[in-house]
Every structure is written in structure tokens, then in C-alpha cells.
Motif scaffolding. Structure first.
Motif, PDB file in Angstrom:
ATOM      1  N   PHE A 189       0.829  -1.204   0.000  1.00  0.00           N
ATOM      2  CA  PHE A 189       0.000   0.000   0.000  1.00  0.00           C
ATOM      3  C   PHE A 189       0.864   1.255   0.000  1.00  0.00           C
ATOM      4  O   PHE A 189       0.644   2.173  -0.805  1.00  0.00           O
ATOM      5  N   LEU A 190       1.854   1.324   0.896  1.00  0.00           N
ATOM      6  CA  LEU A 190       2.695   2.522   0.990  1.00  0.00           C
ATOM      7  C   LEU A 190       3.478   2.753  -0.298  1.00  0.00           C
ATOM      8  O   LEU A 190       3.560   3.880  -0.801  1.00  0.00           O
ATOM      9  N   PHE A 191       4.050   1.684  -0.838  1.00  0.00           N
ATOM     10  CA  PHE A 191       4.823   1.823  -2.077  1.00  0.00           C
ATOM     11  C   PHE A 191       3.945   2.334  -3.220  1.00  0.00           C
ATOM     12  O   PHE A 191       4.293   3.287  -3.918  1.00  0.00           O
ATOM     13  N   TYR A 192       2.799   1.693  -3.405  1.00  0.00           N
ATOM     14  CA  TYR A 192       1.942   2.026  -4.541  1.00  0.00           C
ATOM     15  C   TYR A 192       1.312   3.409  -4.376  1.00  0.00           C
ATOM     16  O   TYR A 192       1.166   4.159  -5.343  1.00  0.00           O
ATOM     17  N   LEU A 193       0.956   3.766  -3.142  1.00  0.00           N
ATOM     18  CA  LEU A 193       0.376   5.083  -2.886  1.00  0.00           C
ATOM     19  C   LEU A 193       1.368   6.187  -3.223  1.00  0.00           C
ATOM     20  O   LEU A 193       1.034   7.153  -3.928  1.00  0.00           O
ATOM     21  N   ILE A 194       2.600   6.051  -2.740  1.00  0.00           N
ATOM     22  CA  ILE A 194       3.615   7.074  -2.999  1.00  0.00           C
ATOM     23  C   ILE A 194       3.945   7.145  -4.487  1.00  0.00           C
ATOM     24  O   ILE A 194       4.159   8.224  -5.044  1.00  0.00           O
ATOM     25  N   LYS A 195       3.951   6.002  -5.148  1.00  0.00           N
ATOM     26  CA  LYS A 195       4.208   5.978  -6.588  1.00  0.00           C
ATOM     27  C   LYS A 195       3.143   6.765  -7.342  1.00  0.00           C
ATOM     28  O   LYS A 195       3.449   7.548  -8.252  1.00  0.00           O
ATOM     29  N   LYS A 196       1.882   6.587  -6.971  1.00  0.00           N
ATOM     30  CA  LYS A 196       0.789   7.286  -7.656  1.00  0.00           C
ATOM     31  C   LYS A 196       0.808   8.789  -7.348  1.00  0.00           C
ATOM     32  O   LYS A 196       0.528   9.612  -8.220  1.00  0.00           O
ATOM     33  N   ILE A 197       1.153   9.143  -6.113  1.00  0.00           N
ATOM     34  CA  ILE A 197       1.251  10.560  -5.751  1.00  0.00           C
ATOM     35  C   ILE A 197       2.409  11.209  -6.507  1.00  0.00           C
ATOM     36  O   ILE A 197       2.301  12.334  -6.998  1.00  0.00           O
ATOM     37  N   ARG A 248      -5.437  -0.590  10.446  1.00  0.00           N
ATOM     38  CA  ARG A 248      -4.843   0.031  11.632  1.00  0.00           C
ATOM     39  C   ARG A 248      -3.373   0.381  11.407  1.00  0.00           C
ATOM     40  O   ARG A 248      -2.939   1.500  11.694  1.00  0.00           O
ATOM     41  N   ASN A 249      -2.594  -0.565  10.904  1.00  0.00           N
ATOM     42  CA  ASN A 249      -1.168  -0.309  10.678  1.00  0.00           C
ATOM     43  C   ASN A 249      -0.952   0.774   9.626  1.00  0.00           C
ATOM     44  O   ASN A 249      -0.040   1.597   9.739  1.00  0.00           O
ATOM     45  N   ILE A 250      -1.789   0.775   8.601  1.00  0.00           N
ATOM     46  CA  ILE A 250      -1.644   1.760   7.530  1.00  0.00           C
ATOM     47  C   ILE A 250      -2.005   3.153   8.028  1.00  0.00           C
ATOM     48  O   ILE A 250      -1.345   4.140   7.681  1.00  0.00           O
ATOM     49  N   ASP A 251      -3.034   3.271   8.860  1.00  0.00           N
ATOM     50  CA  ASP A 251      -3.410   4.579   9.417  1.00  0.00           C
ATOM     51  C   ASP A 251      -2.237   5.208  10.157  1.00  0.00           C
ATOM     52  O   ASP A 251      -1.966   6.412  10.036  1.00  0.00           O
ATOM     53  N   SER A 252      -1.526   4.400  10.926  1.00  0.00           N
ATOM     54  CA  SER A 252      -0.381   4.904  11.684  1.00  0.00           C
ATOM     55  C   SER A 252       0.727   5.379  10.749  1.00  0.00           C
ATOM     56  O   SER A 252       1.330   6.439  10.965  1.00  0.00           O
ATOM     57  N   ALA A 253       0.984   4.625   9.693  1.00  0.00           N
ATOM     58  CA  ALA A 253       2.031   5.000   8.736  1.00  0.00           C
ATOM     59  C   ALA A 253       1.663   6.274   7.985  1.00  0.00           C
ATOM     60  O   ALA A 253       2.520   7.129   7.726  1.00  0.00           O
ATOM     61  N   LEU A 254       0.386   6.426   7.631  1.00  0.00           N
ATOM     62  CA  LEU A 254      -0.064   7.628   6.927  1.00  0.00           C
ATOM     63  C   LEU A 254       0.116   8.870   7.792  1.00  0.00           C
ATOM     64  O   LEU A 254       0.489   9.943   7.306  1.00  0.00           O
ATOM     65  N   GLN A 255      -0.143   8.725   9.087  1.00  0.00           N
ATOM     66  CA  GLN A 255      -0.001   9.854   9.995  1.00  0.00           C
ATOM     67  C   GLN A 255       1.463  10.268  10.140  1.00  0.00           C
ATOM     68  O   GLN A 255       1.776  11.454  10.301  1.00  0.00           O
TER      69      GLN A 255
END
Length: 446
Positions: free
Chosen positions: A135-143, A165-172
Motif C-alpha cells: 500500500f505505501l509503495f503504490y500510494l507514494i508511486k501514484k502521488i 490500523r497499521n496503515i493509518d499509523s504510517a499515513l499519519q
């Protein structure tokens, strides 16, 4: 076998080959044959030299052709040609990520050591990152690309729902001001809302970007390498009217475009006076209708054309080749030698030959050849005697040109297209083997 099935088979075999060779890897984006019809295969491996060697041995083992190796800002992309039911296709990838994502305050915002450590075996048999890392890799790639499709957004939603839950923490942690807004977009499947804040997300991420000397040094070497060893391809198609130039070009392009970052079609000359390569070009029904220029007028026009070819190559064609474009010319300077009447030229042949030495040669000349009787069945723009004369003149010319090939277009059109594509991919493969990309190698050897 369908094309998507063939691509899926290649992915599966490639993953097994990497594991046999002891190369750690992860495939991003849950790749399938269907997905590779729309894009390439993103791969991360901590050891580029071993991965590079594995790609080469994979091609050798399965009798595939490695036709491209393009260094770009975030990594290196390999292009592999394969045959399916007599036709040649290009596998779009693998795209090895050297610099897979940004550094924020000196640290990668995706820990790729952890990605390898916690990778998971997919139902298709290859390794892919867990949902959090993907999720983090693909999200940053698209941004970073500032573009996302509905299909890509839905894929991110599915990853988010799996580890919310884990992704919410990373996004913050990544976006102090907008992290909760990003999470809300994926919770509510709000693509419009995500697009409305994507620019702010990009700017906040960029403001935290730390300077990376290693990456800067790599990019300087990469640009210098691309200038000296261009990854684009300059191809000229020639032949009498009715030989099938336009048809072969249009049918070959879809089979070749995966190996390039775009295709540029140009008729006869660069035409610097017009921005569009097609400006001023229209279908000619009677190529010998117009009256020839006088001797002086022909010489002046010839000098203008030679200047357009020379400067046009430097200003228009060369930058496209550096940017990994496929540049396809329908006719070229040498057509003047075969059919000067068409271009209203009345000067001596020695002048055409002498000034022609200034005109940059393409990587490949390809002649579309057919008997005069076949040419006349397709087009009757000139007499059958003229068709015979032109055909003989083209064949004689192609015996003298460098990297010149003749394709018989009187046969089945699919066979002619396959032969043409084969000429291009074989040239690309030979060109790649003569180049030394090792100077751009990045990674530690075991």
C-alpha cells in the motif's frame, strides 16, 4: 494460448528462475498476465548484479530475446521479446527498482529490508510484499506520478482494508497534516476526495525530502549514458506506392510500443518549420503531376532539405531517441534518388549523393518490396513500367545502404508484419549485447 496467459506463464517461470539462482525479490502490484497488458512488472531486489545476471540466464534458458535495458530515474527496465503463435511480442518489464521511493529525513519511507523479510507467497506462486508495504509503495508511486486510475484506486482500497490500523499509523507519520484525510478517502472509497488533496500530499512529501548524493551521482551517470548510448530506435520505411509502408507501420507499432516510451511517426523529413510531424502532408494521387523545378531551384530546394534533415535530426529526432522513443519515418532522403520526379527535382545525381552524406542515417532501413503487378493492383498512381523501374532502383539502392533489409509484402500481411518486427527486435538484441552497461551497475555483489 492467449497473450495474457503467455505473459502469466513468463511471470511464473521468471519467479522460479530467480529463486533457483538464489536472488531475493518481490513483485509489486500483484501482477497477472491481464495487468501486464496494461503496464510493466515492478520488481525490487537488494542485489542488482545478481538480478541482472538472472535476467540474462532466464532469456538464454527459455530462448527469449533480451532487447532492451533502459536506465531511468528510479531504476532499470528490461524488455524481453518472445514468440506466440508465430508473432513476436515484447514483455513489458521487469522494471527493477534501484531507488524505489523517496527518502524522508534521510530514511526510506518504505523499509525495503523489511519488505524482503516479511514478503508473502502469492496464489500465483511468486513473492510479493505484504499489504502494508504494498500500500505505501503504490500510494507514494501514484502521488509521485500525479495520476491514478479507478482500477488503481480500487487496488489501494483493497490493500487498505486488509491492514487498516497499521496503515493509518504510517499515513499519519508521512503526512502530519493530511494523514487522517488520506485514511478517510480510502475508508469511504472516495477517489474524488483523494484526487483533490493529492497535490498537497505531493508538496508535503517533497518538503521532507532529504538530499541524496548517491542518487544525484547515479542520475548524472544515467543521463550521460543515455546521451552516448541511446535507447530509442530510428527506423526508415521505404518502397514504391502500393508496397504497404503505412499498413506495415500501423500493424507493427502495437507489437513494438511496449519497449519504448512512445512512438513518433514522421513522413519523409523532420519538417522543422512545423511542430507536427504530419504538417503539410496529404495523400498524393498523382506523384508525377507537378512540373519539375529548374536546375537552380532544384539545387536550392535540395540544400533546404539537407539542412532540414541535419538540423531536424539534432533538434527533433535525437532528443526523441534519448528519451527512448521509437521514431518511424515513412520515406526518407534516399527516396529522392529513386524517384526525383516525385519531388520535382531536376539536379544531377552526383549532387544528391554528395549532399546525402550530410544526412544522418537511421538505425535501420527497411524496404517494403512487391512485384510491379502487385503494386499496380493496390495503387495505379504511376504506370506499370514506372513501378518496375522504381522497384529495381530500390533494390539496387538497398544493396548499398547500411543496416538495410528487404521485406516481401506481396505475401500474407501477417507474415510481413512478423518479419518486420523480427528485424527490429533482433537489431535491438544485437545492439544491447555490444553495449557495456556495467558502469551503471548499482548494488553490492555477494
Amino acid at each position: 494460448m492467449e497473450l495474457a496467459d503467455a505473459l502469466q506463464d513468463i511471470i511464473t517461470k521468471f519467479a522460479k528462475h530467480l529463486e533457483i539462482k538464489g536472488v531475493d525479490y518481490v513483485f509489486f502490484g500483484s501482477p497477472t498476465g491481464d495487468k501486464l497488458l496494461r503496464g510493466d512488472l515492478d520488481v525490487y531486489s537488494p542485489n542488482e548484479p545478481r538480478f541482472d545476471e538472472a535476467v540474462k540466464t532466464f532469456c538464454q534458458h527459455y530462448q527469449l530475446l533480451l532487447v532492451g535495458k533502459t536506465f531511468h530515474a528510479t531504476g532499470v527496465r528490461y524488455d524481453i521479446a518472445f514468440k506466440l503463435e508465430g508473432a513476436t511480442y515484447i514483455f513489458p518489464g521487469p522494471d527493477l527498482l534501484k531507488y524505489p521511493t523517496w527518502k524522508v529525513k534521510g530514511k526510506l519511507n518504505v523499509d525495503f529490508t523489511s519488505v524482503i523479510k516479511h514478503r508473502e507467497r502469492s496464489p500465483n506462486g511468486y513473492f510479493e510484499p505484504n499489504n502494508h508495504s504494498a500500500f505505501l509503495f503504490y500510494l507514494i508511486k501514484k502521488i509521485d506520478k500525479k495520476a491514478i486510475s479507478k482500477l488503481e484506486f480500487d487496488y489501494l482500497v483493497s490493500l487498505y482494508n486488509a491492514q487498516e490500523r497499521n496503515i493509518d499509523s504510517a499515513l499519519q507519520q508521512l503526512w502530519k497534516a493530511k494523514g487522517s484525510d488520506v485514511a478517510l478517502c480510502f475508508k469511504q472509497k472516495d477517489m474524488v476526495g483523494f484526487e483533490s488533496i493529492s497535490e498537497a500530499l505531493f508538496e508535503e512529501l517533497a518538503s521532507q525530502q532529504s538530499f541524496d548524493f548517491e542518487r544525484l551521482f547515479y542520475n548524472i551517470k544515467r543521463i550521460a549514458f543515455r546521451l552516448s548510448k541511446r535507447t530509442g530506435l530510428h527506423v526508415v520505411f521505404m518502397g514504391p506506392d502500393g508496397s504497404g509502408k503505412s499498413t506495415i507501420i500501423s500493424l507493427s507499432t502495437p507489437l513494438l510500443k511496449n519497449s519504448f516510451r512512445g512512438v513518433e511517426y514522421i513522413h519523409f523529413r523532420p519538417n522543422l518549420a512545423n511542430k507536427s510531424s504530419q504538417s503539410g502532408y496529404s495523400v498524393v494521387s498523382d506523384p508525377h503531376k507537378s512540373k519539375a523545378r529548374g536546375y537552380l531551384g532544384s539545387l536550392m530546394k535540395l540544400c533546404y532539405l539537407v539542412g532540414d534533415y541535419f538540423i531536424g535530426y539534432l533538434v527533433k529526432v535525437l532528443p526523441l531517441l534519448v528519451k527512448s522513443r521509437l521514431v518511424m519515418f515513412d520515406r526518407y532522403y534516399q527516396d529522392l534518388m529513386v524517384d526525383p520526379i516525385r519531388y520535382r527535382h531536376k539536379g544531377p545525381n552526383w549532387c544528391l549523393t554528395l549532399l546525402g552524406k550530410i544526412v544522418p542515417n537511421p538505425d535501420l532501413f527497411i524496404l517494403m518490396d512487391a512485384p510491379a503487378e502487385v503494386l499496380q493492383e493496390r495503387k495505379q498512381e504511376v504506370s506499370i513500367e514506372e513501378s518496375r523501374r522504381q522497384r529495381d532502383a530500390y533494390l539496387e539502392l538497398f544493396e548499398q545502404l547500411p543496416n538495410a533489409y528487404v521485406v516481401d509484402t506481396s505475401k500474407n500481411i501477417d507474415d510481413a508484419v512478423n518479419e518486420t518486427v523480427g528485424i527490429l527486435v533482433n537489431y535491438m538484441s544485437r545492439r544491447l549485447t555490444t553495449r557495456n552497461e556495467s558502469k551503471l551497475s548499482y548494488g553490492q555483489k555477494n
